[in-house]
Design a protein around this motif. Sequence first.
Motif, PDB file in Angstrom:
ATOM      1  N   PHE A   1       0.822  -1.214   0.000  1.00 27.28           N
ATOM      2  CA  PHE A   1       0.000   0.000   0.000  1.00 27.28           C
ATOM      3  C   PHE A   1       0.855   1.261   0.000  1.00 27.28           C
ATOM      4  O   PHE A   1       0.484   2.267  -0.607  1.00 27.28           O
ATOM      5  CB  PHE A   1      -0.987  -0.004   1.171  1.00 27.28           C
ATOM      6  CG  PHE A   1      -2.229  -0.784   0.870  1.00 27.28           C
ATOM      7  CD1 PHE A   1      -3.303  -0.191   0.225  1.00 27.28           C
ATOM      8  CD2 PHE A   1      -2.322  -2.120   1.204  1.00 27.28           C
ATOM      9  CE1 PHE A   1      -4.446  -0.914  -0.077  1.00 27.28           C
ATOM     10  CE2 PHE A   1      -3.451  -2.856   0.909  1.00 27.28           C
ATOM     11  CZ  PHE A   1      -4.521  -2.254   0.270  1.00 27.28           C
ATOM     12  N   LEU A   2       2.009   1.212   0.658  1.00 29.28           N
ATOM     13  CA  LEU A   2       2.911   2.363   0.614  1.00 29.28           C
ATOM     14  C   LEU A   2       3.448   2.577  -0.794  1.00 29.28           C
ATOM     15  O   LEU A   2       3.613   3.717  -1.235  1.00 29.28           O
ATOM     16  CB  LEU A   2       4.070   2.177   1.603  1.00 29.28           C
ATOM     17  CG  LEU A   2       3.676   2.195   3.085  1.00 29.28           C
ATOM     18  CD1 LEU A   2       4.890   1.874   3.961  1.00 29.28           C
ATOM     19  CD2 LEU A   2       3.057   3.524   3.489  1.00 29.28           C
TER      20      LEU A   2
ATOM     21  N   MET B   1       9.906  10.461   2.528  1.00 30.77           N
ATOM     22  CA  MET B   1       9.415   9.820   3.745  1.00 30.77           C
ATOM     23  C   MET B   1       8.849   8.433   3.449  1.00 30.77           C
ATOM     24  O   MET B   1       9.077   7.486   4.213  1.00 30.77           O
ATOM     25  CB  MET B   1       8.362  10.707   4.415  1.00 30.77           C
ATOM     26  CG  MET B   1       8.932  12.012   4.928  1.00 30.77           C
ATOM     27  SD  MET B   1       7.648  13.143   5.494  1.00 30.77           S
ATOM     28  CE  MET B   1       7.464  12.555   7.162  1.00 30.77           C
ATOM     29  N   LEU B   2       8.113   8.315   2.354  1.00 37.12           N
ATOM     30  CA  LEU B   2       7.580   7.008   1.970  1.00 37.12           C
ATOM     31  C   LEU B   2       8.709   6.019   1.689  1.00 37.12           C
ATOM     32  O   LEU B   2       8.671   4.868   2.141  1.00 37.12           O
ATOM     33  CB  LEU B   2       6.677   7.127   0.741  1.00 37.12           C
ATOM     34  CG  LEU B   2       5.285   7.673   0.978  1.00 37.12           C
ATOM     35  CD1 LEU B   2       4.606   8.007  -0.355  1.00 37.12           C
ATOM     36  CD2 LEU B   2       4.449   6.682   1.775  1.00 37.12           C
ATOM     37  N   THR B   3       9.721   6.466   0.963  1.00 40.43           N
ATOM     38  CA  THR B   3      10.861   5.602   0.662  1.00 40.43           C
ATOM     39  C   THR B   3      11.551   5.157   1.943  1.00 40.43           C
ATOM     40  O   THR B   3      11.901   3.980   2.099  1.00 40.43           O
ATOM     41  CB  THR B   3      11.854   6.341  -0.266  1.00 40.43           C
ATOM     42  OG1 THR B   3      11.185   6.633  -1.495  1.00 40.43           O
ATOM     43  CG2 THR B   3      13.090   5.501  -0.538  1.00 40.43           C
TER      44      THR B   3
ATOM     45  N   SER C   1      11.779   1.307   3.358  1.00 43.28           N
ATOM     46  CA  SER C   1      13.096   0.710   3.674  1.00 43.28           C
ATOM     47  C   SER C   1      13.133   0.195   5.095  1.00 43.28           C
ATOM     48  O   SER C   1      13.637  -0.902   5.355  1.00 43.28           O
ATOM     49  CB  SER C   1      14.202   1.739   3.467  1.00 43.28           C
ATOM     50  OG  SER C   1      14.314   2.076   2.111  1.00 43.28           O
ATOM     51  N   LYS C   2      12.606   0.973   6.021  1.00 45.98           N
ATOM     52  CA  LYS C   2      12.587   0.564   7.424  1.00 45.98           C
ATOM     53  C   LYS C   2      11.752  -0.706   7.610  1.00 45.98           C
ATOM     54  O   LYS C   2      12.165  -1.636   8.303  1.00 45.98           O
ATOM     55  CB  LYS C   2      12.042   1.684   8.299  1.00 45.98           C
ATOM     56  CG  LYS C   2      12.007   1.373   9.763  1.00 45.98           C
ATOM     57  CD  LYS C   2      11.444   2.518  10.580  1.00 45.98           C
ATOM     58  CE  LYS C   2      11.313   2.102  12.025  1.00 45.98           C
ATOM     59  NZ  LYS C   2      10.632   3.112  12.822  1.00 45.98           N
TER      60      LYS C   2
ATOM     61  N   ARG D   1      11.042  -2.990   5.436  1.00 45.26           N
ATOM     62  CA  ARG D   1      11.647  -4.136   4.765  1.00 45.26           C
ATOM     63  C   ARG D   1      12.883  -4.641   5.495  1.00 45.26           C
ATOM     64  O   ARG D   1      13.229  -5.813   5.373  1.00 45.26           O
ATOM     65  CB  ARG D   1      11.982  -3.777   3.330  1.00 45.26           C
ATOM     66  CG  ARG D   1      10.698  -3.528   2.518  1.00 45.26           C
ATOM     67  CD  ARG D   1      10.968  -3.349   1.086  1.00 45.26           C
ATOM     68  NE  ARG D   1      11.354  -4.665   0.566  1.00 45.26           N
ATOM     69  CZ  ARG D   1      12.071  -4.840  -0.531  1.00 45.26           C
ATOM     70  NH1 ARG D   1      12.481  -3.817  -1.230  1.00 45.26           N
ATOM     71  NH2 ARG D   1      12.373  -6.044  -0.942  1.00 45.26           N
ATOM     72  N   SER D   2      13.555  -3.780   6.251  1.00 45.96           N
ATOM     73  CA  SER D   2      14.810  -4.183   6.885  1.00 45.96           C
ATOM     74  C   SER D   2      14.670  -4.631   8.342  1.00 45.96           C
ATOM     75  O   SER D   2      15.596  -5.203   8.886  1.00 45.96           O
ATOM     76  CB  SER D   2      15.829  -3.041   6.803  1.00 45.96           C
ATOM     77  OG  SER D   2      15.405  -1.931   7.559  1.00 45.96           O
ATOM     78  N   HIS D   3      13.503  -4.370   8.941  1.00 43.30           N
ATOM     79  CA  HIS D   3      13.315  -4.753  10.344  1.00 43.30           C
ATOM     80  C   HIS D   3      12.187  -5.775  10.445  1.00 43.30           C
ATOM     81  O   HIS D   3      11.063  -5.494  10.029  1.00 43.30           O
ATOM     82  CB  HIS D   3      12.974  -3.533  11.198  1.00 43.30           C
ATOM     83  CG  HIS D   3      14.091  -2.572  11.317  1.00 43.30           C
ATOM     84  ND1 HIS D   3      14.279  -1.548  10.421  1.00 43.30           N
ATOM     85  CD2 HIS D   3      15.125  -2.495  12.195  1.00 43.30           C
ATOM     86  CE1 HIS D   3      15.360  -0.866  10.762  1.00 43.30           C
ATOM     87  NE2 HIS D   3      15.883  -1.421  11.823  1.00 43.30           N
ATOM     88  N   PRO D   4      12.475  -6.927  11.023  1.00 46.00           N
ATOM     89  CA  PRO D   4      11.420  -7.945  11.175  1.00 46.00           C
ATOM     90  C   PRO D   4      10.365  -7.530  12.203  1.00 46.00           C
ATOM     91  O   PRO D   4      10.602  -6.646  13.020  1.00 46.00           O
ATOM     92  CB  PRO D   4      12.180  -9.191  11.633  1.00 46.00           C
ATOM     93  CG  PRO D   4      13.442  -8.679  12.227  1.00 46.00           C
ATOM     94  CD  PRO D   4      13.745  -7.376  11.549  1.00 46.00           C
ATOM     95  N   GLY D   5       9.250  -8.184  12.167  1.00 50.50           N
ATOM     96  CA  GLY D   5       8.156  -7.889  13.094  1.00 50.50           C
ATOM     97  C   GLY D   5       7.155  -6.941  12.474  1.00 50.50           C
ATOM     98  O   GLY D   5       7.262  -6.572  11.317  1.00 50.50           O
ATOM     99  N   ARG D   6       6.143  -6.536  13.207  1.00 49.82           N
ATOM    100  CA  ARG D   6       5.101  -5.629  12.696  1.00 49.82           C
ATOM    101  C   ARG D   6       5.695  -4.283  12.530  1.00 49.82           C
ATOM    102  O   ARG D   6       5.475  -3.348  12.125  1.00 49.82           O
ATOM    103  CB  ARG D   6       3.875  -5.629  13.618  1.00 49.82           C
ATOM    104  CG  ARG D   6       2.837  -4.567  13.353  1.00 49.82           C
ATOM    105  CD  ARG D   6       2.366  -4.534  11.944  1.00 49.82           C
ATOM    106  NE  ARG D   6       1.254  -3.595  11.840  1.00 49.82           N
ATOM    107  CZ  ARG D   6       0.887  -3.034  10.733  1.00 49.82           C
ATOM    108  NH1 ARG D   6       1.493  -3.279   9.639  1.00 49.82           N
ATOM    109  NH2 ARG D   6      -0.119  -2.238  10.661  1.00 49.82           N
TER     110      ARG D   6
END
Length: 124
Positions: free
Chosen positions: A68-69, A110-112, A116-117, A119-124
């Motif tokens: 959606f982003l 900001m969307l980018t 990135s955040k 995609r790079s950090h697991p969890g919700r």
Amino acid sequence: MAEVRSYRDLLVWQRAMELAVATYELTRAWPREELFGLTSQSRRASASIAANIAEGYGRSTRHAYVSFLRIAQGSLKELETHLILAERVGLSAPATTEPLLRLADEVGRMLTGLISKLRSHPGR
């Protein structure tokens, strides 16, 4: 950094809402003959940015949120194109479109960053 309890707490959503409001204000000055053309398209694209950020936030998976982003990014590029076209065909002066294009650029960065955040950090 404040706790994010809702999509409304996201700075990117807040800026996207500012961009939508500014787009509605700008397009009020456009000719009535554009109401079902560039005016409508610009307004829809601008509203879609914040709406997709909110909808993605409400999804149950990180993958869906990122999707959606990315849709929001597409709507942002659509809006930028409409604003540039409005300038080129004489509906808006550069002085009136430039602030919106700067805000659009900020929202895009900001969307980018958020994508990135996520995609790079697991969890919700």
